[in-house]
Design a protein around this motif. Sequence first.
Motif, PDB file in Angstrom:
ATOM      1  N   GLY A 106     -11.166  30.746  51.791  1.00  0.00           N
ATOM      2  CA  GLY A 106     -10.206  29.767  52.547  1.00  0.00           C
ATOM      3  C   GLY A 106     -10.381  28.391  51.761  1.00  0.00           C
ATOM      4  O   GLY A 106      -9.413  27.848  51.857  1.00  0.00           O
ATOM      5  N   HIS A 107     -11.569  28.150  51.200  1.00  0.00           N
ATOM      6  CA  HIS A 107     -11.452  26.967  50.528  1.00  0.00           C
ATOM      7  C   HIS A 107     -10.643  26.824  49.455  1.00  0.00           C
ATOM      8  O   HIS A 107     -10.005  26.131  48.987  1.00  0.00           O
ATOM      9  N   LEU A 108     -10.474  27.979  48.429  1.00  0.00           N
ATOM     10  CA  LEU A 108      -9.460  27.804  47.567  1.00  0.00           C
ATOM     11  C   LEU A 108      -8.123  27.902  47.806  1.00  0.00           C
ATOM     12  O   LEU A 108      -7.439  27.387  47.155  1.00  0.00           O
ATOM     13  N   LEU A 109      -7.880  28.798  49.151  1.00  0.00           N
ATOM     14  CA  LEU A 109      -6.434  28.714  49.708  1.00  0.00           C
ATOM     15  C   LEU A 109      -6.172  27.142  50.114  1.00  0.00           C
ATOM     16  O   LEU A 109      -4.758  26.951  49.922  1.00  0.00           O
ATOM     17  N   ALA A 110      -6.938  26.392  50.538  1.00  0.00           N
ATOM     18  CA  ALA A 110      -6.817  25.184  50.748  1.00  0.00           C
ATOM     19  C   ALA A 110      -6.403  24.199  49.763  1.00  0.00           C
ATOM     20  O   ALA A 110      -5.440  23.600  49.844  1.00  0.00           O
ATOM     21  N   VAL A 111      -7.311  24.376  48.498  1.00  0.00           N
ATOM     22  CA  VAL A 111      -6.768  23.769  47.229  1.00  0.00           C
ATOM     23  C   VAL A 111      -5.366  24.212  46.926  1.00  0.00           C
ATOM     24  O   VAL A 111      -4.503  23.526  46.313  1.00  0.00           O
ATOM     25  N   ARG A 112      -5.113  25.681  47.031  1.00  0.00           N
ATOM     26  CA  ARG A 112      -3.961  26.058  46.509  1.00  0.00           C
ATOM     27  C   ARG A 112      -2.712  25.424  47.347  1.00  0.00           C
ATOM     28  O   ARG A 112      -1.610  24.878  46.914  1.00  0.00           O
ATOM     29  N   ARG A 113      -2.875  25.463  48.509  1.00  0.00           N
ATOM     30  CA  ARG A 113      -1.910  24.801  49.598  1.00  0.00           C
ATOM     31  C   ARG A 113      -1.417  23.510  49.059  1.00  0.00           C
ATOM     32  O   ARG A 113      -0.411  22.998  49.081  1.00  0.00           O
ATOM     33  N   VAL A 114      -2.382  22.510  48.754  1.00  0.00           N
ATOM     34  CA  VAL A 114      -2.084  21.191  48.318  1.00  0.00           C
ATOM     35  C   VAL A 114      -1.325  21.391  46.952  1.00  0.00           C
ATOM     36  O   VAL A 114      -0.288  20.797  46.832  1.00  0.00           O
ATOM     37  N   LEU A 115      -1.861  22.096  45.955  1.00  0.00           N
ATOM     38  CA  LEU A 115      -1.356  22.062  44.849  1.00  0.00           C
ATOM     39  C   LEU A 115      -0.017  22.573  44.649  1.00  0.00           C
ATOM     40  O   LEU A 115       1.017  22.268  44.317  1.00  0.00           O
ATOM     41  N   GLU A 116       0.239  23.763  45.413  1.00  0.00           N
ATOM     42  CA  GLU A 116       1.607  24.643  45.504  1.00  0.00           C
ATOM     43  C   GLU A 116       2.673  23.681  46.281  1.00  0.00           C
ATOM     44  O   GLU A 116       3.820  23.971  45.909  1.00  0.00           O
ATOM     45  N   ALA A 117       2.177  23.214  47.364  1.00  0.00           N
ATOM     46  CA  ALA A 117       3.208  22.168  48.181  1.00  0.00           C
ATOM     47  C   ALA A 117       3.817  21.472  47.331  1.00  0.00           C
ATOM     48  O   ALA A 117       4.837  21.216  47.206  1.00  0.00           O
ATOM     49  N   GLU A 118       2.898  20.687  46.555  1.00  0.00           N
ATOM     50  CA  GLU A 118       3.547  19.657  45.444  1.00  0.00           C
ATOM     51  C   GLU A 118       4.406  20.210  44.304  1.00  0.00           C
ATOM     52  O   GLU A 118       5.185  19.817  44.075  1.00  0.00           O
ATOM     53  N   SER A 119       4.116  21.453  43.612  1.00  0.00           N
ATOM     54  CA  SER A 119       4.396  22.132  42.754  1.00  0.00           C
ATOM     55  C   SER A 119       6.029  22.616  43.299  1.00  0.00           C
ATOM     56  O   SER A 119       6.956  22.621  42.462  1.00  0.00           O
ATOM     57  N   ALA A 120       6.062  22.966  44.421  1.00  0.00           N
ATOM     58  CA  ALA A 120       7.438  23.206  45.215  1.00  0.00           C
ATOM     59  C   ALA A 120       8.478  22.123  45.027  1.00  0.00           C
ATOM     60  O   ALA A 120       9.464  22.136  44.878  1.00  0.00           O
ATOM     61  N   ALA A 121       7.639  21.072  45.592  1.00  0.00           N
ATOM     62  CA  ALA A 121       8.666  19.898  45.714  1.00  0.00           C
ATOM     63  C   ALA A 121       9.189  19.455  44.348  1.00  0.00           C
ATOM     64  O   ALA A 121      10.313  18.899  44.098  1.00  0.00           O
ATOM     65  N   LEU A 122       8.248  19.378  43.580  1.00  0.00           N
ATOM     66  CA  LEU A 122       8.815  19.137  42.174  1.00  0.00           C
ATOM     67  C   LEU A 122       9.785  20.091  41.488  1.00  0.00           C
ATOM     68  O   LEU A 122      10.668  19.704  40.781  1.00  0.00           O
ATOM     69  N   ALA A 123       9.618  21.256  41.780  1.00  0.00           N
ATOM     70  CA  ALA A 123      10.264  22.264  41.328  1.00  0.00           C
ATOM     71  C   ALA A 123      11.731  22.275  41.903  1.00  0.00           C
ATOM     72  O   ALA A 123      13.027  22.332  41.247  1.00  0.00           O
ATOM     73  N   ALA A 124      11.797  21.760  43.145  1.00  0.00           N
ATOM     74  CA  ALA A 124      13.164  21.588  43.890  1.00  0.00           C
ATOM     75  C   ALA A 124      14.072  20.592  43.053  1.00  0.00           C
ATOM     76  O   ALA A 124      15.204  20.877  43.249  1.00  0.00           O
ATOM     77  N   SER A 125      13.280  19.611  42.641  1.00  0.00           N
ATOM     78  CA  SER A 125      13.983  18.407  42.173  1.00  0.00           C
ATOM     79  C   SER A 125      14.765  18.983  40.807  1.00  0.00           C
ATOM     80  O   SER A 125      15.766  18.273  40.502  1.00  0.00           O
ATOM     81  N   GLY A 126      14.228  19.585  39.969  1.00  0.00           N
ATOM     82  CA  GLY A 126      14.892  20.219  38.714  1.00  0.00           C
ATOM     83  C   GLY A 126      14.860  21.600  38.434  1.00  0.00           C
ATOM     84  O   GLY A 126      14.998  21.910  37.216  1.00  0.00           O
ATOM     85  N   ILE A 127      14.780  22.473  39.131  1.00  0.00           N
ATOM     86  CA  ILE A 127      14.989  23.989  39.161  1.00  0.00           C
ATOM     87  C   ILE A 127      16.032  24.278  38.403  1.00  0.00           C
ATOM     88  O   ILE A 127      17.331  23.872  38.857  1.00  0.00           O
ATOM     89  N   THR A 128      16.059  25.197  37.490  1.00  0.00           N
ATOM     90  CA  THR A 128      17.276  25.710  36.694  1.00  0.00           C
ATOM     91  C   THR A 128      17.935  26.720  37.402  1.00  0.00           C
ATOM     92  O   THR A 128      17.159  27.610  38.007  1.00  0.00           O
ATOM     93  N   ASP A 129      19.011  27.315  37.079  1.00  0.00           N
ATOM     94  CA  ASP A 129      19.721  28.597  37.460  1.00  0.00           C
ATOM     95  C   ASP A 129      18.978  29.698  36.938  1.00  0.00           C
ATOM     96  O   ASP A 129      19.061  30.836  37.499  1.00  0.00           O
ATOM     97  N   ASP A 130      18.487  29.710  35.708  1.00  0.00           N
ATOM     98  CA  ASP A 130      17.621  30.792  34.986  1.00  0.00           C
ATOM     99  C   ASP A 130      16.346  30.952  36.001  1.00  0.00           C
ATOM    100  O   ASP A 130      16.077  32.145  36.261  1.00  0.00           O
TER     101      ASP A 130
END
Length: 258
Positions: A106-130
């Motif tokens: 659960g501790h590791l997943l809490a860290v993943r949640r913080v990191l991946e929520a931000e990675s998804a937001a960043l990806a949404a801004s510049g994700i490519t069609d590929d």
Amino acid sequence: MTETSTVDEQPGIPARSQTDVVIAGIKGMITDGRLGPGSRLPIERDLAAELSVSRGSLREGVRALAILGVLETRQGDGTYVTSLDPAQLLSPLGILAELHTPAHAGHLLAVRRVLEAESAALAASGITDDDLGVLDGILDEVDEILTSDPDMDLERFIDTDTAFHRRIAQASGNPALAGMVDSLVGRTHRARLWRAITERGTVRETQAEHRAILAELRAHDPERARIRMAVHILGVEEFATAHADETQVPGEGDLAPA
């Protein structure tokens, strides 16, 4: 045998301190630009003299930096600075994660949640069609896996789940963030597999959440992508925390984290 004392040793200074001098010295050469990715280190005799340490301490420091992915020794050809790829440099984070017991998933997943929520937001801004095409293909593979329910290949499902998350992190455009996600995402394999086994409906629920995340990425909506990802991982996090003593998969006692 590790060299702890030679004529080069400075009296009264422990070998460990000299090893630290080596590590700091080589790191300084990299940060000040004297050494870059792919650069060859000076020969052992010259480098030891420059750093005022023994050859034994120099070797210890080089070994430590090699373990960390900063240096690589090529047999008969010397020692080189690696590509300094963030994923490689962050690999020790994966070792830390692997040393956690299932009760701490659960501790590791809490860290993943913080990191991946931000990675998804960043990806949404510049994700490519590929990138979108690759993510679509991954989820299409999950649809194929679901057709064999109730005898679906859960290991294959977890593998595709992992690939989905890693690709989004890569699409964030932040190599350091992607490296951290890559180091952690496979290490929660056991908790995710145990949830899939004990709560069969969660496999289809996960697929629906993945499709929702992908829809926000395609819409280039960072905030909604962040929320979708956070909620998605929170479900597994809450399960792992609530079942901290039950994440050992029955009959899979020797199952290693992905």
